[in-house]
Design a protein around this motif. Structure first.
Motif, PDB file in Angstrom:
ATOM      1  N   LEU A  80      57.057  66.425  69.956  1.00 42.59           N
ATOM      2  CA  LEU A  80      58.018  67.122  70.813  1.00 42.59           C
ATOM      3  C   LEU A  80      58.189  66.418  72.156  1.00 42.59           C
ATOM      4  N   ARG A  81      57.103  65.932  72.710  1.00 40.19           N
ATOM      5  CA  ARG A  81      57.162  65.221  73.997  1.00 40.19           C
ATOM      6  C   ARG A  81      58.008  63.945  73.861  1.00 40.19           C
ATOM      7  N   THR A  82      57.758  63.189  72.803  1.00 41.96           N
ATOM      8  CA  THR A  82      58.520  61.959  72.583  1.00 41.96           C
ATOM      9  C   THR A  82      59.986  62.268  72.298  1.00 41.96           C
ATOM     10  N   ALA A  83      60.247  63.266  71.483  1.00 48.85           N
ATOM     11  CA  ALA A  83      61.629  63.652  71.165  1.00 48.85           C
ATOM     12  C   ALA A  83      62.364  64.095  72.427  1.00 48.85           C
ATOM     13  N   GLU A  84      61.675  64.851  73.279  1.00 53.25           N
ATOM     14  CA  GLU A  84      62.292  65.308  74.527  1.00 53.25           C
ATOM     15  C   GLU A  84      62.615  64.123  75.442  1.00 53.25           C
ATOM     16  N   GLU A  85      61.707  63.157  75.520  1.00 47.77           N
ATOM     17  CA  GLU A  85      61.956  61.975  76.346  1.00 47.77           C
ATOM     18  C   GLU A  85      63.180  61.200  75.842  1.00 47.77           C
ATOM     19  N   ILE A  86      63.273  61.053  74.536  1.00 46.03           N
ATOM     20  CA  ILE A  86      64.420  60.348  73.953  1.00 46.03           C
ATOM     21  C   ILE A  86      65.705  61.142  74.188  1.00 46.03           C
ATOM     22  N   ASP A  87      65.636  62.468  74.008  1.00 42.27           N
ATOM     23  CA  ASP A  87      66.810  63.316  74.255  1.00 42.27           C
ATOM     24  C   ASP A  87      67.309  63.169  75.694  1.00 42.27           C
ATOM     25  N   LEU A  88      66.379  63.124  76.642  1.00 45.05           N
ATOM     26  CA  LEU A  88      66.767  62.979  78.046  1.00 45.05           C
ATOM     27  C   LEU A  88      67.385  61.608  78.318  1.00 45.05           C
ATOM     28  N   LYS A  89      66.846  60.576  77.687  1.00 45.49           N
ATOM     29  CA  LYS A  89      67.430  59.239  77.829  1.00 45.49           C
ATOM     30  C   LYS A  89      68.835  59.201  77.236  1.00 45.49           C
ATOM     31  N   ILE A  90      69.008  59.850  76.086  1.00 47.36           N
ATOM     32  CA  ILE A  90      70.327  59.912  75.452  1.00 47.36           C
ATOM     33  C   ILE A  90      71.314  60.634  76.362  1.00 47.36           C
ATOM     34  N   ARG A  91      70.891  61.761  76.923  1.00 44.68           N
ATOM     35  CA  ARG A  91      71.770  62.515  77.824  1.00 44.68           C
ATOM     36  C   ARG A  91      72.160  61.671  79.034  1.00 44.68           C
ATOM     37  N   ASP A  92      71.173  60.989  79.624  1.00 41.42           N
ATOM     38  CA  ASP A  92      71.441  60.151  80.787  1.00 41.42           C
ATOM     39  C   ASP A  92      72.419  59.016  80.442  1.00 41.42           C
ATOM     40  N   LEU A  93      72.185  58.367  79.313  1.00 36.52           N
ATOM     41  CA  LEU A  93      73.077  57.271  78.917  1.00 36.52           C
ATOM     42  C   LEU A  93      74.492  57.761  78.630  1.00 36.52           C
ATOM     43  N   LYS A  94      74.620  58.930  78.011  1.00 38.24           N
ATOM     44  CA  LYS A  94      75.951  59.478  77.742  1.00 38.24           C
ATOM     45  C   LYS A  94      76.698  59.757  79.051  1.00 38.24           C
ATOM     46  N   ILE A  95      75.995  60.315  80.018  1.00 44.49           N
ATOM     47  CA  ILE A  95      76.619  60.597  81.321  1.00 44.49           C
ATOM     48  C   ILE A  95      77.064  59.298  81.977  1.00 44.49           C
ATOM     49  N   ARG A  96      76.179  58.309  81.998  1.00 44.55           N
ATOM     50  CA  ARG A  96      76.492  57.026  82.626  1.00 44.55           C
ATOM     51  C   ARG A  96      77.618  56.315  81.887  1.00 44.55           C
ATOM     52  N   ARG A  97      77.607  56.367  80.545  1.00 49.13           N
ATOM     53  CA  ARG A  97      78.674  55.750  79.760  1.00 49.13           C
ATOM     54  C   ARG A  97      80.015  56.422  80.022  1.00 49.13           C
ATOM     55  N   ASP A  98      80.013  57.751  80.065  1.00 46.61           N
ATOM     56  CA  ASP A  98      81.258  58.479  80.304  1.00 46.61           C
ATOM     57  C   ASP A  98      81.811  58.190  81.694  1.00 46.61           C
ATOM     58  N   LEU A  99      80.935  58.093  82.686  1.00 47.10           N
ATOM     59  CA  LEU A  99      81.389  57.736  84.039  1.00 47.10           C
ATOM     60  C   LEU A  99      81.966  56.328  84.068  1.00 47.10           C
ATOM     61  N   ALA A 100      81.306  55.397  83.386  1.00 42.65           N
ATOM     62  CA  ALA A 100      81.814  54.021  83.326  1.00 42.65           C
ATOM     63  C   ALA A 100      83.148  53.987  82.600  1.00 42.65           C
ATOM     64  N   GLN A 101      83.303  54.768  81.545  1.00 40.72           N
ATOM     65  CA  GLN A 101      84.563  54.805  80.802  1.00 40.72           C
ATOM     66  C   GLN A 101      85.685  55.377  81.666  1.00 40.72           C
ATOM     67  N   LYS A 102      85.390  56.425  82.433  1.00 38.56           N
ATOM     68  CA  LYS A 102      86.399  56.989  83.343  1.00 38.56           C
ATOM     69  C   LYS A 102      86.806  55.967  84.394  1.00 38.56           C
ATOM     70  N   ARG A 103      85.836  55.243  84.917  1.00 43.31           N
ATOM     71  CA  ARG A 103      86.119  54.201  85.902  1.00 43.31           C
ATOM     72  C   ARG A 103      86.974  53.106  85.276  1.00 43.31           C
ATOM     73  N   TYR A 104      86.618  52.706  84.050  1.00 37.39           N
ATOM     74  CA  TYR A 104      87.394  51.677  83.339  1.00 37.39           C
ATOM     75  C   TYR A 104      88.833  52.142  83.150  1.00 37.39           C
TER      76      TYR A 104
END
Length: 109
Positions: A80-104
């Motif tokens: 659960l700890r590892t899955a949660e860490e990966i989930d948080l990384k996925i969420r962070d990357l999605k936010i950053r990707r979406d912001l970069a896409q909006k900027r693009y």
């Protein structure tokens, strides 16, 4: 000595200020578009890798496909700890990707 006034080299180095500014602006725009596009592609690649990592966590006996893992060997808290860490990384990357896409989109579409 030959007359160089009509040569391509002479034409290039004798451009007007307006032409120089346009050429420089185009170089900057192309480089920025390429860098941002690649950044978005990198975000997508990283997201794909993290999703695979999350799926691999469920492969509870990766070393041998013929045996079943003993429940006492499985650590739910670690999973659960590892899955949660990966989930948080996925969420962070999605936010950053979406912001970069909006900027693009705002800059280049």
């Amino acid at each position: 000595m030959s007359d160089l006034s009509g040569s391509p080299f002479m034409s290039t180095i004798s451009r007007s200020n307006k032409e120089l500014r346009q050429d420089r602006a185009l170089i900057i725009a192309k480089a920025t578009e390429k860098a941002l596009r690649r950044k978005i592609e990198d975000f997508n690649d990283n997201l794909e890798s993290l999703k695979l990592s999350l799926d691999n966590l469920l492969d509870i006996n990766p070393s041998n496909t013929h045996t079943i893992i003993n429940p006492s060997d499985f650590n739910p808290e670690a999973y659960l700890r590892t899955a949660e860490e990966i989930d948080l990384k996925i969420r962070d990357l999605k936010i950053r990707r979406d912001l970069a896409q909006k900027r693009y989109d705002a800059l280049f579409k």
